[in-house]
Design a protein around this motif. Structure first.
Motif, PDB file in Angstrom:
ATOM      1  N   MET A 260       3.601  15.673  -4.893  1.00 31.27           N
ATOM      2  CA  MET A 260       3.570  15.137  -3.528  1.00 31.27           C
ATOM      3  C   MET A 260       2.302  14.327  -3.313  1.00 31.27           C
ATOM      4  SD  MET A 260       5.653  16.129  -0.739  1.00 31.27           S
ATOM      5  CE  MET A 260       5.619  15.853   0.986  1.00 31.27           C
ATOM      6  N   SER A 261       1.166  14.913  -3.665  1.00 36.85           N
ATOM      7  CA  SER A 261      -0.104  14.213  -3.470  1.00 36.85           C
ATOM      8  C   SER A 261      -0.181  12.948  -4.323  1.00 36.85           C
ATOM      9  CB  SER A 261      -1.287  15.130  -3.787  1.00 36.85           C
ATOM     10  OG  SER A 261      -1.216  15.539  -5.122  1.00 36.85           O
ATOM     11  N   THR A 262       0.433  12.989  -5.508  1.00 36.03           N
ATOM     12  CA  THR A 262       0.433  11.804  -6.380  1.00 36.03           C
ATOM     13  C   THR A 262       1.141  10.640  -5.699  1.00 36.03           C
ATOM     14  OG1 THR A 262       0.650  13.322  -8.216  1.00 36.03           O
ATOM     15  CG2 THR A 262       0.924  11.026  -8.722  1.00 36.03           C
ATOM     16  N   THR A 263       2.284  10.949  -5.091  1.00 33.07           N
ATOM     17  CA  THR A 263       3.056   9.908  -4.413  1.00 33.07           C
ATOM     18  C   THR A 263       2.257   9.296  -3.263  1.00 33.07           C
ATOM     19  OG1 THR A 263       4.998  11.239  -4.874  1.00 33.07           O
ATOM     20  CG2 THR A 263       5.296   9.403  -3.378  1.00 33.07           C
ATOM     21  N   SER A 264       1.638  10.154  -2.449  1.00 33.51           N
ATOM     22  CA  SER A 264       0.911   9.639  -1.294  1.00 33.51           C
ATOM     23  C   SER A 264      -0.298   8.814  -1.725  1.00 33.51           C
ATOM     24  CB  SER A 264       0.472  10.778  -0.369  1.00 33.51           C
ATOM     25  OG  SER A 264      -0.370  11.668  -1.060  1.00 33.51           O
ATOM     26  N   SER A 265      -0.974   9.222  -2.800  1.00 36.78           N
ATOM     27  CA  SER A 265      -2.134   8.450  -3.253  1.00 36.78           C
ATOM     28  C   SER A 265      -1.674   7.109  -3.836  1.00 36.78           C
ATOM     29  CB  SER A 265      -2.950   9.228  -4.293  1.00 36.78           C
ATOM     30  OG  SER A 265      -2.187   9.419  -5.456  1.00 36.78           O
ATOM     31  N   TYR A 266      -0.501   7.114  -4.474  1.00 32.08           N
ATOM     32  CA  TYR A 266       0.046   5.854  -5.001  1.00 32.08           C
ATOM     33  C   TYR A 266       0.342   4.901  -3.841  1.00 32.08           C
ATOM     34  CZ  TYR A 266       3.409   2.473  -6.774  1.00 32.08           C
ATOM     35  OH  TYR A 266       4.056   1.300  -7.070  1.00 32.08           O
ATOM     36  N   LYS A 267       0.955   5.457  -2.797  1.00 31.75           N
ATOM     37  CA  LYS A 267       1.291   4.631  -1.632  1.00 31.75           C
ATOM     38  C   LYS A 267       0.034   4.051  -1.001  1.00 31.75           C
ATOM     39  CE  LYS A 267       5.737   6.388  -0.116  1.00 31.75           C
ATOM     40  NZ  LYS A 267       6.442   7.243   0.827  1.00 31.75           N
ATOM     41  N   ALA A 268      -0.988   4.882  -0.876  1.00 28.29           N
ATOM     42  CA  ALA A 268      -2.238   4.425  -0.261  1.00 28.29           C
ATOM     43  C   ALA A 268      -2.824   3.271  -1.069  1.00 28.29           C
ATOM     44  CB  ALA A 268      -3.226   5.584  -0.188  1.00 28.29           C
ATOM     45  N   GLU A 269      -2.787   3.399  -2.388  1.00 29.50           N
ATOM     46  CA  GLU A 269      -3.328   2.371  -3.278  1.00 29.50           C
ATOM     47  C   GLU A 269      -2.493   1.096  -3.204  1.00 29.50           C
ATOM     48  OE1 GLU A 269      -5.206   0.182  -6.277  1.00 29.50           O
ATOM     49  OE2 GLU A 269      -5.906   1.935  -5.161  1.00 29.50           O
ATOM     50  N   ASP A 270      -1.202   1.279  -2.955  1.00 31.61           N
ATOM     51  CA  ASP A 270      -0.268   0.151  -3.036  1.00 31.61           C
ATOM     52  C   ASP A 270       0.025  -0.480  -1.680  1.00 31.61           C
ATOM     53  OD1 ASP A 270       1.007  -1.150  -5.195  1.00 31.61           O
ATOM     54  OD2 ASP A 270       2.942  -0.586  -4.353  1.00 31.61           O
ATOM     55  N   ASP A 271      -0.583   0.051  -0.639  1.00 32.95           N
ATOM     56  CA  ASP A 271      -0.262  -0.387   0.714  1.00 32.95           C
ATOM     57  C   ASP A 271      -1.222  -1.495   1.159  1.00 32.95           C
ATOM     58  OD1 ASP A 271       0.849  -0.535   3.184  1.00 32.95           O
ATOM     59  OD2 ASP A 271      -0.152   1.250   3.972  1.00 32.95           O
ATOM     60  N   TYR A 272      -0.802  -2.737   1.033  1.00 29.55           N
ATOM     61  CA  TYR A 272      -1.648  -3.855   1.464  1.00 29.55           C
ATOM     62  C   TYR A 272      -0.770  -4.997   1.962  1.00 29.55           C
ATOM     63  CZ  TYR A 272      -0.466  -5.418  -3.288  1.00 29.55           C
ATOM     64  OH  TYR A 272       0.207  -5.774  -4.427  1.00 29.55           O
ATOM     65  N   ASP A 273      -1.373  -5.873   2.751  1.00 29.41           N
ATOM     66  CA  ASP A 273      -0.629  -6.998   3.324  1.00 29.41           C
ATOM     67  C   ASP A 273      -0.730  -8.251   2.456  1.00 29.41           C
ATOM     68  OD1 ASP A 273       0.263  -5.799   5.849  1.00 29.41           O
ATOM     69  OD2 ASP A 273      -1.873  -5.647   6.291  1.00 29.41           O
ATOM     70  N   TYR A 274      -1.903  -8.486   1.912  1.00 23.53           N
ATOM     71  CA  TYR A 274      -2.114  -9.684   1.089  1.00 23.53           C
ATOM     72  C   TYR A 274      -2.858  -9.325  -0.189  1.00 23.53           C
ATOM     73  CZ  TYR A 274      -1.087 -12.202   5.415  1.00 23.53           C
ATOM     74  OH  TYR A 274      -0.491 -12.671   6.552  1.00 23.53           O
ATOM     75  N   LEU A 275      -2.520 -10.048  -1.253  1.00 23.01           N
ATOM     76  CA  LEU A 275      -3.231  -9.898  -2.520  1.00 23.01           C
ATOM     77  C   LEU A 275      -3.882 -11.240  -2.847  1.00 23.01           C
ATOM     78  CD1 LEU A 275      -3.839  -8.263  -5.131  1.00 23.01           C
ATOM     79  CD2 LEU A 275      -1.712  -9.178  -6.070  1.00 23.01           C
ATOM     80  N   PHE A 276      -5.211 -11.261  -2.932  1.00 23.23           N
ATOM     81  CA  PHE A 276      -5.944 -12.490  -3.221  1.00 23.23           C
ATOM     82  C   PHE A 276      -6.638 -12.370  -4.577  1.00 23.23           C
ATOM     83  CE2 PHE A 276      -6.728 -12.926   1.625  1.00 23.23           C
ATOM     84  CZ  PHE A 276      -5.534 -13.605   1.796  1.00 23.23           C
TER      85      PHE A 276
END
Length: 221
Positions: free
Chosen positions: A1-17
């Motif tokens: 469960m914690s792995t999924t949430s940490s992945y989401k946090a890392e992957d949650d962004y609006d723009y990639l520059f």
């Protein structure tokens, strides 16, 4: 469960520059990168081997911006940086060492190469690194500012060792890129050719080839 949430946090962004670090060997590019992305500094100076990049996420105007920062990976020793290194870059930090005038003299050549391989609207910050070595300074702040003004670059002096202005330099570049992207999106909306909020997965044209990728799956607000 914690792995999924940490992945989401890392992957949650609006723009990639994508940002690139360029400049002569030994000016401290890798330490600027490690200080900004991991808050680390390596006293022993080693050349980067192989293509290296790191990421860090910042918030600008309530938008989550993920910076993917590329380091020249030692190629600058051979003046053989490929066009692939520059491809897709929307920002650059052009670094010289304030204690070695020769690295400042190289700035013009690096700038020419950068402009040859990137879009005219790329955001460029001229960085005078190693400002902590005040007693050894060979390039004055005034000289750095003058060159930056002449070439329409942003300018900052930094110390990766003391962590001075490192965050500010990267944050300023990312903020300016975001402003360019927002302005283009707004202008497109006013012209009726696009909405002000980009669609999911849509590329935003900053000019010709420069684009910021809106992350698929993120909710537009």
């Amino acid at each position: 469960m914690s792995t999924t949430s940490s992945y989401k946090a890392e992957d949650d962004y609006d723009y990639l520059f994508k940002l690139v670090l360029i400049g002569d060997s030994g000016v401290g590019k890798s330490n600027l990168l490690s200080r900004f992305t991991r808050n680390e500094f390596a006293l022993e100076s080693k050349s980067t081997i192989g293509v290296e990049f790191a990421t860090r996420t910042l918030t600008v105007d309530a938008k989550v911006i993920k910076a993917q920062i590329w380091d020249t990976a030692g190629q600058e020793r051979y003046r053989a940086i490929t066009s692939a290194y520059y491809r897709g870059a929307v920002g650059a930090l052009l670094v010289y060492d304030v204690t070695r005038h020769s690295t400042f003299e190289s700035v013009e050549r690096w700038l020419r190469e950068l402009r040859d391989h990137t879009d005219p609207n790329i955001v460029i910050m001229l960085v005078g690194n190693k400002s902590d070595l005040r007693h050894l300074v060979a390039v004055s702040t005034e000289d750095g500012k003058t060159f930056a003004e002449k070439e329409s670059l942003y300018f900052m002096e930094t110390s990766a060792l003391e962590s001075t202005n490192v965050d500010n330099a990267f944050a300023e570049v990312l903020t300016q890129i975001y402003r360019v992207v927002s302005k283009k999106a707004m202008e497109a909306g006013e012209n009726g050719s696009a909405t002000t909020v980009p669609s999911k997965g849509e590329k935003i044209d900053v000019s010709k080839d420069v684009s910021a990728m809106k992350k698929p799956g993120c909710c537009s607000t």
